[in-house]
Design an enzyme around this catalytic site. Structure first.
Site, PDB file in Angstrom:
ATOM      1  N   HIS A   1       9.800   1.546   3.092  1.00 47.15           N
ATOM      2  CA  HIS A   1       8.509   2.224   3.341  1.00 47.15           C
ATOM      3  C   HIS A   1       8.513   2.997   2.066  1.00 47.15           C
ATOM      4  O   HIS A   1       9.402   3.809   1.446  1.00 47.15           O
ATOM      5  CB  HIS A   1       8.923   3.353   4.392  1.00 47.15           C
ATOM      6  CG  HIS A   1       7.825   4.290   4.555  1.00 47.15           C
ATOM      7  ND1 HIS A   1       7.983   5.694   5.135  1.00 47.15           N
ATOM      8  CD2 HIS A   1       6.514   4.230   4.533  1.00 47.15           C
ATOM      9  CE1 HIS A   1       6.903   6.091   5.026  1.00 47.15           C
ATOM     10  NE2 HIS A   1       5.999   5.506   4.857  1.00 47.15           N
TER      11      HIS A   1
HETATM   12 CA    CA Z   1       6.775  -0.824   1.497  1.00 45.24          CA
END
Ligand code: CA
Ligand code: ZL4
Ligand code: ZN
Length: 406
Positions: free
Chosen positions: A201
């Site tokens: 992320h």
């Molecule tokens: Ca990513």
């Protein structure tokens, strides 16, 4: 080089400084800057330098880095080395940044999440300061090419360090070159779209712009528990319900696509093209920053996806088709051969030479026969359930040669 031509109607610039290749995070640390050597040799071996303007990067200035990062943190990074670390930690202005703490593996952490212990995610290593300011300098030079209309696409494979925070290093990232680039872009572009196909992320970038409606962040990543010990895949953020700071004007200007392990090309393409396409239609960005972390490839040492270089590259093509000023950055990628394969391929796509990469080894790189005899395998174990084949015999031979030379 035969057949490698300059793209018609758009200009590509490539920003790099080979000094970054010589850095070592530690003996078994997964981040291997020499993956950039492999990438460079493939790019040059194919003659792709003739299709772009290549620029040697210089170090970013401390003032430039302060546009996002905390002054104490920038000063610390500019002075730190394994030799100076302990003394610096004693200085009063840095002591206040030193909570007594350990990471999940009981590694002792110093200020700013930095550590000289070998087990740390963000170790202090020789030449670190130079490394950090160089990859940042390359990203800022690439950004400048775009904002001054001198390039349509600018590339920096040594950048894309998306986890770094305002006054904290995180997940192999120290300076957030992406945030610095976007801040600079906002001087000229009304809206910037950030797309992140690294398997992790893009939390640092998302957090930096969580109140900012002029920046939309969109990350595709592995999310959720990955084993029976209830450990979350790093960094543990990026749920689908995470859409930017609630109640701020930045709400709904962050998008997250959390994904389970083993996603294949077809599924990834479906997700990427639908979500990215609609984000572009709705947000109407004036420029795009694309973080191309190669740890989303199958067989990555840390990643758990199962996509091939072809689909990874299709993401670059999809973005490119929108014909917006685009900054292309690296990021993660821990199976070095595959990183080089992917980023060379994507350099070729950016320059419209994607279909012209001959599977033949460029002549001046044809190895002596003995170079074929030892095949070094296993830089890191493959994620057992999701091995994928990114092989191409000739490209492989060339890579093996480079690995041998190193
Ligand atoms: Ca990513
Ligand atoms: C290593 O072998 O999940 C660091 C890190 C150092 C050397 C020897 C020490 C052995 C894997 C990782 C033990 C190390 C354990 N060495 C490290 C919660 C953690 C705390 C640190 O691609 N330990 C932290 C970060 C992630 C955690 C991923 C991705 C960056 C990017 C953009 C960052 N951190 C558990 C792990 C090794 C190591 C082996 C490691 N660290 C794997 N995953 C992490 O998104 C560039
Ligand atoms: Zn990653």
């Amino acid at each position: 080089e035969a057949g490698i031509t300059r793209p018609k109607g758009h200009k590509v610039s490539f920003h790099y400084n080979s000094t970054v290749e010589d850095m070592h995070f530690g003996k078994t640390h997964p981040m291997k800057p020499w993956r950039l050597t492999l990438t460079k040799h493939l790019v040059l071996g194919y003659g792709l330098q003739y299709a772009m303007d290549t620029y040697e990067a210089v170090k970013a200035g401390k003032d430039q880095v302060r546009a996002f990062h905390d002054t104490d943190y920038v000063d610390f990074l500019s002075q730190v080395s394994p030799q100076t670390f302990d003394a610096l930690c004693q200085e009063p202005r840095y002591r206040k940044h030193t909570p007594a703490r350990h990471d999940a593996d009981q590694v002792i952490l110093g200020p700013f999440n930095l550590s000289t212990s070998p087990g740390a995610d963000c170790p202090v290593f020789d030449g670190m300061s130079e490394y950090l300011f160089l990859y940042t300098g390359a990203t800022l030079a690439a950004t400048n090419q775009l904002t001054t209309n001198q390039s349509d696409i600018a590339i920096n494979w040594s950048g894309g360090l998306h986890h770094a925070h305002k006054s904290e290093a995180s997940g192999f990232c120290y300076i957030n070159d992406i945030v610095l680039s976007i801040i600079d872009m906002l001087r000229v572009y009304p809206r910037v779209l950030y797309i992140d196909i690294d398997v992790h992320h893009g939390d640092g970038v998302e957090q930096a712009f969580q109140r900012q409606p002029r920046v939309m962040t969109l990350s595709y990543h592995r999310y959720g528990p990955y084993d029976d010990t209830n450990n979350k895949f790093f960094p543990g953020t990026g749920d689908i319900t995470d859409v930017g700071l609630r109640g701020s004007i930045g709400e709904h200007f962050a998008l997250n696509v959390p994904i389970g392990s083993g996603i294949d090309d077809k599924q990834y393409k479906y997700l990427f093209e639908n979500v990215t396409g609609r984000a572009i239609d709705a947000f109407k960005p004036s420029a795009i920053v694309l973080q191309c972390g190669a740890d989303s490839l199958g067989g990555d040492r840390l990643g758990q996806f199962n996509i091939n270089i072809k689909q990874h590259g299709e993401c670059v093509n999809f973005v490119k088709r929108h014909r917006l000023p685009t900054l292309i950055l690296g990021g993660g990628g821990y199976t070095a051969r595959n990183v080089a394969r992917a980023w060379c391929h994507e350099t070729a796509l950016a320059t419209d030479n994607g279909t012209k990469l001959s599977p033949l080894i460029p002549l001046h790189l044809v190895p002596r026969p003995e170079a074929f005899q030892t095949r070094a395998h296993g830089d890191g174990q493959l994620f057992p359930r999701f091995q994928k084949d990114h092989r191409n015999e000739c490209v492989d031979a060339q890579l093996e040669l480079q690995v041998k030379v190193l």
